[in-house]
Design an enzyme around this catalytic site. Structure first.
Site, PDB file in Angstrom:
ATOM      1  N   TRP A   1     -23.026 -34.444 -23.703  1.00  0.00           N
ATOM      2  CA  TRP A   1     -21.892 -35.335 -23.452  1.00  0.00           C
ATOM      3  C   TRP A   1     -21.572 -36.208 -24.650  1.00  0.00           C
ATOM      4  O   TRP A   1     -20.401 -36.382 -25.002  1.00  0.00           O
ATOM      5  CB  TRP A   1     -22.128 -36.168 -22.188  1.00  0.00           C
ATOM      6  CG  TRP A   1     -22.021 -35.313 -20.953  1.00  0.00           C
ATOM      7  CD1 TRP A   1     -23.031 -34.986 -20.095  1.00  0.00           C
ATOM      8  CD2 TRP A   1     -20.860 -34.619 -20.467  1.00  0.00           C
ATOM      9  NE1 TRP A   1     -22.559 -34.145 -19.114  1.00  0.00           N
ATOM     10  CE2 TRP A   1     -21.233 -33.906 -19.313  1.00  0.00           C
ATOM     11  CE3 TRP A   1     -19.538 -34.528 -20.909  1.00  0.00           C
ATOM     12  CZ2 TRP A   1     -20.340 -33.121 -18.582  1.00  0.00           C
ATOM     13  CZ3 TRP A   1     -18.646 -33.747 -20.181  1.00  0.00           C
ATOM     14  CH2 TRP A   1     -19.048 -33.060 -19.036  1.00  0.00           C
TER      15      TRP A   1
ATOM     16  N   ASP B   1     -21.405 -44.529 -21.999  1.00  0.00           N
ATOM     17  CA  ASP B   1     -20.961 -43.574 -20.987  1.00  0.00           C
ATOM     18  C   ASP B   1     -22.077 -43.524 -19.952  1.00  0.00           C
ATOM     19  O   ASP B   1     -23.128 -42.944 -20.195  1.00  0.00           O
ATOM     20  CB  ASP B   1     -20.742 -42.205 -21.643  1.00  0.00           C
ATOM     21  CG  ASP B   1     -20.423 -41.112 -20.624  1.00  0.00           C
ATOM     22  OD1 ASP B   1     -20.440 -41.386 -19.407  1.00  0.00           O
ATOM     23  OD2 ASP B   1     -20.177 -39.966 -21.064  1.00  0.00           O
TER      24      ASP B   1
ATOM     25  N   LYS C   1     -20.274 -38.529  -9.792  1.00  0.00           N
ATOM     26  CA  LYS C   1     -21.718 -38.290  -9.848  1.00  0.00           C
ATOM     27  C   LYS C   1     -22.431 -39.214  -8.865  1.00  0.00           C
ATOM     28  O   LYS C   1     -23.264 -38.783  -8.102  1.00  0.00           O
ATOM     29  CB  LYS C   1     -22.265 -38.531 -11.266  1.00  0.00           C
ATOM     30  CG  LYS C   1     -21.457 -37.880 -12.390  1.00  0.00           C
ATOM     31  CD  LYS C   1     -21.637 -36.384 -12.466  1.00  0.00           C
ATOM     32  CE  LYS C   1     -20.620 -35.690 -13.374  1.00  0.00           C
ATOM     33  NZ  LYS C   1     -20.614 -36.066 -14.759  1.00  0.00           N
TER      34      LYS C   1
END
Ligand SMILES: *Cc1c(COP(=O)(O)O)cnc(C)c1O
Length: 368
Positions: A101, A175, A199
């Site tokens: 990511w 993040d 999530k």
């Protein structure tokens, strides 16, 4: 009806209580005669849903008053562009690359600013975290980006770095998509945090952004108005139609989080206790076996996403189909990593991890 245990990395399982409440309110929200999906985002009903969600998230996460909470769209990936469009001023930005990511984040930001990789763990296959003391931070960086939980690789920062102690005055951007609300955040170390809801907070479609007020109003002229943090903040996230139903479900999840207790701990503190217990149980089962292996360094293993491999990979399909037959769903690892991955977010009860561990032991014995 008991539902199976769902280990998806995202969109992921939601607390059953939240789903039941949403089902009960589907046709008529609180006597309004409307589904939340059918309401004007400017009407008093939805405004009350929005205001409760925002206040509950602020309370749960102990977000100080000098931070704004924004409900945006576009997910974590859009934020990879929205962050530099808003706070880079087109100048230097430093990235710590710790997995898939953050790698994506630094690539996207290159379109808008002068990106430097300050540290990377690609030489160890994203299994260990680079120590902050070794990061090459530039004095003039407009921000430093970190992915605090790498969902695919299963590495997690157990504490946030203090950039000031490293000689940097740049705001830290995190993040936290895949571990938001799983543990407390020390906001004194953070300038901006973003995360998609799917999530750990709710359905796909809404992205939570928490931004320190002094970072508003710095956007590049080319920044789309709907993605300008100041415009979004000045309009209570309603510059354009927000993802109303996703915000509503996230709001129900926040209420659920507030009700959670473990001993004397409540809310996020309770989740942290429970998440530690769940992760420990699963990692101990992996480490104590002859068949399973997790390759991540012990001090940076994720409590949320647990990738593991069968030493005999020819048994992968049998493992997955046996799991499914037992009501243990979506355990296949990410295609870039292979093997298995168990995502054990807030909504995964301890019983789910116990059922997984029991299945893993039985599977190992049967195939020994
Ligand atoms: C899932 C995820 C993303 C991407 O989110 P999208 O909503 O698909 O854009 C970004 N960062 C992390 C850490 C993630 O887990």
């Amino acid at each position: 009806m008991t539902r199976p245990f769902n280990f998806s990395a995202g969109p992921a399982n939601l607390p059953e209580e939240v789903l039941r409440q949403a089902a009960g309110e589907m046709l008529d929200w609180h006597g309004s005669g409307m589904s939340v999906m059918e309401m004007s985002h400017r009407g008093k009903e939805f405004i009350s849903i929005y205001e409760s969600a925002e206040a509950d998230f602020r309370e749960l996460m102990a977000i100080p008053p000098h931070f704004k909470i924004l409900f945006m769209q576009g997910g974590g990936l859009a934020e990879n562009a929205i962050v530099p469009l808003n706070i880079s001023r087109g100048s230097a930005a430093d990235f710590v690359v710790t997995g898939s990511w953050s790698e994506k984040s630094q690539k996207e930001a290159r379109k808008y600013c002068d990106v430097q990789v300050a540290a990377s763990n690609s030489d160890n296959g994203h299994t260990l975290l680079p120590a902050p003391s070794g990061w090459k931070l530039r004095r003039d960086a407009s921000y430093v980006h970190l992915c605090t939980n790498e969902t695919i690789n299963g590495v997690e920062f157990q504490a946030l770095p203090d950039l000031r102690a490293l000689g940097s005055n740049a705001p830290l951007v995190i993040d936290f998509s895949s571990h938001v609300a799983s543990r407390p955040v020390d906001w004194s170390l953070v300038g901006l945090a973003f995360g998609g809801a799917q999530k750990n907070l709710g359905p796909a479609g809404v992205t939570l952004v928490v931004i320190r007020e002094d970072l508003l109003g710095r956007s590049l002229p080319m920044c789309p108005s709907a993605f300008d943090y100041k415009t979004v903040a000045d309009n209570q996230s309603m510059y354009n139609t927000p993802p109303t139903y996703s915000i509503y479900i996230a709001g129900l999840t926040f209420e659920w989080l507030k009700r959670q207790q473990e001993g004397n701990a409540t809310g996020i503190a309770a989740m942290e206790v429970r998440n530690k217990t769940k992760a420990q149980l699963l990692y101990d089962a992996i480490d104590g076996s002859q068949l399973y292996v997790n390759k991540v360094g012990k001090d940076c293993r994720s409590r949320m996403n647990v990738p593991f491999f069968l030493r005999d990979e020819s048994r992968n399909d049998a493992f997955l189909s046996g799991a499914k037959a037992r009501g243990l769903l979506q355990l296949k690892g990410h295609k870039s990593v292979g093997g298995m991955r168990a995502s054990i977010y807030n909504a995964m009860p301890l019983a789910g991890v116990q059922a997984l561990v029991e299945y893993m032991r039985e599977f190992e014995q049967k195939h020994a």
